[in-house]
Design a protein around this motif. Structure first.
Motif, mmCIF file in Angstrom:
data_model
loop_
_atom_site.group_PDB
_atom_site.id
_atom_site.type_symbol
_atom_site.label_atom_id
_atom_site.label_comp_id
_atom_site.label_asym_id
_atom_site.label_seq_id
_atom_site.Cartn_x
_atom_site.Cartn_y
_atom_site.Cartn_z
ATOM 1 N N ILE A 126 -3.685 -2.266 -7.662
ATOM 2 C CA ILE A 126 -3.549 -2.692 -6.388
ATOM 3 C C ILE A 126 -4.831 -1.993 -5.569
ATOM 4 N N ILE B 189 -1.440 0.889 -12.100
ATOM 5 C CA ILE B 189 -0.625 0.279 -10.895
ATOM 6 C C ILE B 189 -1.436 0.301 -9.456
ATOM 7 N N ILE B 190 -2.744 2.283 -9.831
ATOM 8 C CA ILE B 190 -3.291 2.497 -8.670
ATOM 9 C C ILE B 190 -4.777 1.548 -8.830
ATOM 10 N N PHE C 145 -6.833 -5.443 -3.490
ATOM 11 C CA PHE C 145 -7.227 -4.566 -1.600
ATOM 12 C C PHE C 145 -8.638 -4.953 -1.104
ATOM 13 N N ASP D 54 -4.403 5.499 -14.079
ATOM 14 C CA ASP D 54 -2.702 4.689 -14.012
ATOM 15 C C ASP D 54 -3.331 3.169 -13.755
ATOM 16 N N ALA E 149 0.934 -1.124 -0.068
ATOM 17 C CA ALA E 149 0.049 -0.377 -0.063
ATOM 18 C C ALA E 149 0.820 0.926 -0.014
ATOM 19 N N THR F 28 2.397 2.296 -3.538
ATOM 20 C CA THR F 28 0.874 2.854 -4.915
ATOM 21 C C THR F 28 1.119 4.208 -3.736
ATOM 22 N N HIS G 43 3.249 6.464 -5.029
ATOM 23 C CA HIS G 43 2.955 6.706 -6.395
ATOM 24 C C HIS G 43 1.403 7.928 -6.567
ATOM 25 N N ALA G 44 0.568 7.529 -6.464
ATOM 26 C CA ALA G 44 -0.317 8.655 -6.521
ATOM 27 C C ALA G 44 -0.308 9.363 -6.198
#
Lengths: 105, 160
Positions: B13, B9-10, B17, B7, A78, A81, A84-85
């Motif tokens: 994940i 990646i976001i 999750f 995006d 987490a 991420t 990154h965000a």
């Protein structure tokens, strides 16, 4: 045997505290948004992971250790991420990365 | 209105999750009567998982998975479970939410009936809190302007 487990957990927790310290120094000393995010994003992720693994080793083979390891895996995925965000949000907002010679922001 | 993130990646994940966050929320609700946690905390975690889905996958995806009518239905059903258990205890001759009276219809001893009664109430609280938390987040994030509801949007624009 008990000494070895305690020593291992103490080494892990001290390593985690070391990375927390370096991440905080980076947060205070680096010149702009992206470099500060770079320091805390990487440093805190590893520090939290090392600290939690240290706690799990100290706890021994039990359900509590398993729960701590779940938290460690969650944080390890987490946190990068989220970093990154946040950095993407900064780029979209129009922040320019710092280059050598400019003033601190 | 919130669009889907572009995006990968976001999005990935968040997609991985969300089921685990919801499983953890159920764990918090189920352990509410003998460890830290409970219906309110578990409901907030469930609502947060839907909020995460909303900010990563956008309005259309969340609306497909959890329409607003279902959210309001869940909120009402939660209150109904809570009040229903309380009134059942009242009808069986005890006080409101006096769970030990439930032993007559559950065919267990009063101590177990108390445990099960609290669990039922926690489930009701969890449903309601999840629905209302999600609804509040949804209303704030869209600003009350919903795609597809053209008449209401025109009214909002005309009133400034």
């Amino acid at each position: 045997m008990g000494y070895i487990i305690t020593a291992l957990s103490v080494v892990c927790i001290l390593g985690g505290l070391f990375f927390f310290t370096t991440a905080t120094i980076g947060l205070l000393r680096f010149p702009d948004f992206f470099t500060r995010l770079h320091a805390t994003g990487k440093g805190d992720t590893l520090a939290v992971f090392l600290c939690l693994v240290g706690f799990a080793i100290h706890e021994g083979l039990s359900l509590t250790a398993l729960k701590i390891l779940f938290i460690a895996v969650f944080m390890f995925l987490a946190q990068p991420t989220a970093t990154h965000a946040i950095s993407r949000a900064g780029i979209r907002h129009g922040l320019k990365p710092w280059v050598k010679g400019e003033e601190r922001q | 209105m919130i669009a889907s993130s572009d995006d990968i990646i976001i999005k990935t994940i968040a997609r991985i999750f969300v089921p685990f966050i919801q499983l953890y929320a159920l764990y918090v609700i189920m352990h509410g009567h003998y460890s830290p946690g409970g219906g309110f905390q578990g409901g907030v975690i469930l609502g947060a998982s839907m909020a995460l889905l909303l900010i990563t996958h956008g309005y259309d995806e969340v609306k497909r998975r959890l329409p607003e009518g279902v959210v309001m239905l869940l909120g009402s059903v939660g209150v109904l479970i809570y009040a229903g258990i309380g009134l059942t205890c009242l009808l069986l001759g005890g006080n409101y939410l006096d769970y030990s009276q439930l032993s007559v219809i559950l065919h267990v001893d009063p101590a177990h009936a108390r445990s099960l009664g609290i669990l039922g109430v926690e489930l009701g609280v969890g449903f309601t809190v999840m629905a209302i938390m999600y609804s509040i987040f949804f209303d704030i994030s869209t600003g009350g302007i919903l795609p597809g509801d053209e008449k209401r949007n025109e009214e909002l624009e005309n009133n400034g």
